[in-house]
Design a protein around this motif. Structure first.
Motif, PDB file in Angstrom:
ATOM      1  N   ARG A  65      19.302  51.560 -83.497  1.00 55.56           N
ATOM      2  CA  ARG A  65      19.532  51.962 -84.884  1.00 55.56           C
ATOM      3  C   ARG A  65      18.285  51.741 -85.738  1.00 55.56           C
ATOM      4  O   ARG A  65      18.083  52.418 -86.739  1.00 55.56           O
ATOM      5  CB  ARG A  65      20.714  51.181 -85.464  1.00 55.56           C
ATOM      6  N   HIS A  66      17.453  50.795 -85.342  1.00 56.19           N
ATOM      7  CA  HIS A  66      16.234  50.525 -86.107  1.00 56.19           C
ATOM      8  C   HIS A  66      15.280  51.715 -86.033  1.00 56.19           C
ATOM      9  O   HIS A  66      14.662  52.083 -87.042  1.00 56.19           O
ATOM     10  CB  HIS A  66      15.561  49.260 -85.580  1.00 56.19           C
ATOM     11  N   ILE A  67      15.161  52.324 -84.866  1.00 57.02           N
ATOM     12  CA  ILE A  67      14.308  53.502 -84.707  1.00 57.02           C
ATOM     13  C   ILE A  67      14.850  54.650 -85.555  1.00 57.02           C
ATOM     14  O   ILE A  67      14.109  55.312 -86.279  1.00 57.02           O
ATOM     15  CB  ILE A  67      14.221  53.901 -83.224  1.00 57.02           C
ATOM     16  N   ILE A  68      16.151  54.875 -85.498  1.00 56.08           N
ATOM     17  CA  ILE A  68      16.768  55.969 -86.250  1.00 56.08           C
ATOM     18  C   ILE A  68      16.638  55.724 -87.740  1.00 56.08           C
ATOM     19  O   ILE A  68      16.294  56.637 -88.505  1.00 56.08           O
ATOM     20  CB  ILE A  68      18.235  56.135 -85.816  1.00 56.08           C
ATOM     21  N   ARG A  69      16.900  54.495 -88.186  1.00 53.18           N
ATOM     22  CA  ARG A  69      16.819  54.168 -89.600  1.00 53.18           C
ATOM     23  C   ARG A  69      15.393  54.335 -90.125  1.00 53.18           C
ATOM     24  O   ARG A  69      15.177  54.902 -91.204  1.00 53.18           O
ATOM     25  CB  ARG A  69      17.302  52.738 -89.824  1.00 53.18           C
ATOM     26  N   THR A  70      14.411  53.880 -89.356  1.00 57.60           N
ATOM     27  CA  THR A  70      13.018  54.002 -89.781  1.00 57.60           C
ATOM     28  C   THR A  70      12.596  55.465 -89.841  1.00 57.60           C
ATOM     29  O   THR A  70      11.904  55.879 -90.771  1.00 57.60           O
ATOM     30  CB  THR A  70      12.099  53.214 -88.826  1.00 57.60           C
ATOM     31  N   SER A  71      13.029  56.267 -88.882  1.00 61.35           N
ATOM     32  CA  SER A  71      12.710  57.699 -88.903  1.00 61.35           C
ATOM     33  C   SER A  71      13.329  58.376 -90.113  1.00 61.35           C
ATOM     34  O   SER A  71      12.679  59.194 -90.779  1.00 61.35           O
ATOM     35  CB  SER A  71      13.217  58.376 -87.628  1.00 61.35           C
ATOM     36  N   LEU A  72      14.585  58.039 -90.398  1.00 57.09           N
ATOM     37  CA  LEU A  72      15.242  58.632 -91.557  1.00 57.09           C
ATOM     38  C   LEU A  72      14.567  58.202 -92.863  1.00 57.09           C
ATOM     39  O   LEU A  72      14.436  59.003 -93.795  1.00 57.09           O
ATOM     40  CB  LEU A  72      16.720  58.247 -91.581  1.00 57.09           C
ATOM     41  N   GLN A  73      14.120  56.954 -92.944  1.00 61.24           N
ATOM     42  CA  GLN A  73      13.424  56.494 -94.143  1.00 61.24           C
ATOM     43  C   GLN A  73      12.101  57.228 -94.316  1.00 61.24           C
ATOM     44  O   GLN A  73      11.721  57.588 -95.437  1.00 61.24           O
ATOM     45  CB  GLN A  73      13.201  54.987 -94.072  1.00 61.24           C
ATOM     46  N   GLN A  74      11.398  57.479 -93.217  1.00 62.04           N
ATOM     47  CA  GLN A  74      10.150  58.226 -93.315  1.00 62.04           C
ATOM     48  C   GLN A  74      10.410  59.674 -93.721  1.00 62.04           C
ATOM     49  O   GLN A  74       9.664  60.248 -94.520  1.00 62.04           O
ATOM     50  CB  GLN A  74       9.401  58.192 -91.979  1.00 62.04           C
TER      51      GLN A  74
END
Length: 164
Positions: free
Chosen positions: A95-104
């Motif tokens: 979820r950290h990868i997905i969350r960081t991608s969405l934030q970018q």
């Protein structure tokens, strides 16, 4: 006009990843070189541009299925959890990868959060709830531009798509 719905994902996502790698605000974090993409994985990704491929795939998923949340994306990108002698169970992606991608993607202006409702409390301030992330008009335009640029090679590979 060609839309991203007309182009198969296996041809659209690499072209979109190349475009996102040149976009300001979207860059691979320092930890992306040695992180696994989920608990069910045994090794980190071997591709050098895997961060941009995952971000492009997330952008396409948000555009097709939005509003969508981090948990449903984690289930989509998850695999099969190996439980040894017991039967395999569904594993979820990081979820950290997905969350960081969405934030970018949000910082780049391609994705936005969709507000759903406000909960009123008696002795506290109201709380805003969100139903997930949706694509912005700029993100929709980017997807369609990349799809239009990829269309000639798609028509060469799939001759039946020229009627669209």
């Amino acid at each position: 006009m060609t839309t991203f719905y007309d182009i198969p994902a296996e041809l659209l996502i690499p072209a979109l990843a190349d475009h996102l790698s040149q976009t300001k605000g979207i860059e691979a974090p320092d930890w992306s070189g040695y992180v696994k993409t989920g608990a069910s994985r045994e090794r980190p990704p071997t591709q050098s541009n895997w961060w941009f491929i995952r971000t492009a795939s997330i952008l396409r998923k948000v555009a097709r299925e939005g509003p969508v949340g981090v948990t449903s994306l984690a289930q989509t990108y998850g695999g099969s959890q190996d439980n040894g002698a017991m039967p395999n169970t569904p594993g979820v992606a990081s979820r950290h990868i997905i969350r960081t991608s969405l934030q970018q993607l949000e910082d780049a202006g391609l994705v936005a959060t969709q507000a759903s409702r406000v909960i009123e409390h008696e002795n506290r301030e109201p709380t805003q709830l969100y139903s997930g992330r949706i694509i912005t008009p700029a993100g929709h335009k980017l997807l369609n531009e990349v799809a239009h640029a990829v269309r000639p090679e798609v028509e060469a590979e799939y001759p039946g798509l020229d009627k669209y």
